[in-house]
Design a protein around this motif. Structure first.
Motif, PDB file in Angstrom:
ATOM      1  N   CYS A 144     -39.803   3.532  49.118  1.00  0.00           N
ATOM      2  CA  CYS A 144     -39.636   2.362  48.268  1.00  0.00           C
ATOM      3  C   CYS A 144     -40.470   2.522  47.004  1.00  0.00           C
ATOM      4  N   GLU A 145     -39.849   2.364  45.872  1.00  0.00           N
ATOM      5  CA  GLU A 145     -40.543   2.381  44.594  1.00  0.00           C
ATOM      6  C   GLU A 145     -40.386   0.994  43.985  1.00  0.00           C
ATOM      7  N   CYS A 146     -41.333   0.150  44.288  1.00  0.00           N
ATOM      8  CA  CYS A 146     -41.216  -1.255  43.913  1.00  0.00           C
ATOM      9  C   CYS A 146     -41.605  -1.550  42.475  1.00  0.00           C
ATOM     10  N   GLU A 147     -42.471  -0.757  41.887  1.00  0.00           N
ATOM     11  CA  GLU A 147     -42.930  -1.019  40.515  1.00  0.00           C
ATOM     12  C   GLU A 147     -43.545  -2.406  40.396  1.00  0.00           C
ATOM     13  N   ASP A 148     -44.315  -2.810  41.417  1.00  0.00           N
ATOM     14  CA  ASP A 148     -44.922  -4.135  41.379  1.00  0.00           C
ATOM     15  C   ASP A 148     -46.440  -4.069  41.204  1.00  0.00           C
ATOM     16  N   CYS A 151     -35.787  -1.800  51.476  1.00  0.00           N
ATOM     17  CA  CYS A 151     -37.025  -2.088  50.736  1.00  0.00           C
ATOM     18  C   CYS A 151     -37.140  -3.575  50.405  1.00  0.00           C
ATOM     19  N   THR A 152     -38.351  -4.074  50.520  1.00  0.00           N
ATOM     20  CA  THR A 152     -38.664  -5.419  50.074  1.00  0.00           C
ATOM     21  C   THR A 152     -39.799  -5.294  49.079  1.00  0.00           C
ATOM     22  N   CYS A 153     -39.565  -5.772  47.868  1.00  0.00           N
ATOM     23  CA  CYS A 153     -40.541  -5.622  46.791  1.00  0.00           C
ATOM     24  C   CYS A 153     -41.014  -6.981  46.301  1.00  0.00           C
ATOM     25  N   TYR A 154     -42.156  -6.974  45.677  1.00  0.00           N
ATOM     26  CA  TYR A 154     -42.807  -8.159  45.156  1.00  0.00           C
ATOM     27  C   TYR A 154     -42.351  -8.366  43.720  1.00  0.00           C
ATOM     28  N   GLN A 155     -41.808  -9.548  43.386  1.00  0.00           N
ATOM     29  CA  GLN A 155     -41.282  -9.816  42.045  1.00  0.00           C
ATOM     30  C   GLN A 155     -41.970 -11.027  41.442  1.00  0.00           C
ATOM     31  N   ASN A 185     -41.758  -6.525  36.128  1.00  0.00           N
ATOM     32  CA  ASN A 185     -43.189  -6.579  36.427  1.00  0.00           C
ATOM     33  C   ASN A 185     -44.037  -5.754  35.468  1.00  0.00           C
TER      34      ASN A 185
END
Length: 181
Positions: A27-31, A143-147, A171
């Motif tokens: 996962c690449e969340c970029e957060d 994936c679950t990411c923070y937004q 983000n």
């Protein structure tokens, strides 16, 4: 009984296949900067700062709940080896201060001070009175990411917030520009 065993085996096999699929996805969340605030000193000719004025930056954080400990933390940034401090200062949950308990960035007030040298008196003060954050978890497959959906900063006693929300919803940092009054 055979039907129950077959259904059970089918369920276990399906769960294993799904787990192996999600387990192999990075996962690449970029957060990283979802809650961060970037401080940028203005270079404007009238209300801005010259590089020589940004040699010593002091950042103080105080919990909103004054009964909390530590009562105040201070970090000093000193320009060394030609390093520019004009736009390199970022306040986040883990930097430049260490995390205290489970409190996040928005549970503190911040003061920014400038002094020409460590021994000189302060010639510029800037207050970050509060930070209002709205966030959500965004799921995409495995994936679950923070937004971050809203980042509002209240400064110097003003009731009008400065909107630092990334307009592209990626983000990214939107700088808080510090200028002379």
């Amino acid at each position: 009984m055979l039907r129950f065993s077959f259904n059970w085996c089918l369920f276990v096999l399906t769960a294993a296949v799904l787990a192996s699929c999600c387990g192999s996805v990075a996962c690449e969340c970029e957060d990283r900067y979802a809650e961060a605030i970037k401080l940028q000193f203005s270079a404007d000719a009238v209300k801005g700062f010259q590089d020589r004025e940004i040699r010593n930056v002091f950042l103080v954080r105080v919990p909103n709940d004054t009964a909390q400990r530590p009562r105040a933390d201070t970090v000093a940034f000193t320009r060394a080896n030609g390093q520019r401090l004009r736009d390199t200062l970022v306040i986040n949950n883990l930097t430049p201060f260490t995390r205290s308990g489970n409190r996040n960035l928005n549970e503190y007030r911040y003061q920014v001070y400038l002094a020409r040298t460590r021994r000189d008196s302060v010639f510029f003060r800037y207050a970050i009175d509060s930070v209002a954050l709205r966030t959500r978890l965004q799921g995409d497959g495995c994936c679950t990411c923070y937004q971050n959906t809203s980042k509002l900063v209240y400064t110097n006693g003003s009731t009008t917030p400065i909107n630092l929300t990334d307009p592209s919803a990626n983000n990214q940092l939107v700088p808080l520009v510090l200028a002379r009054p």
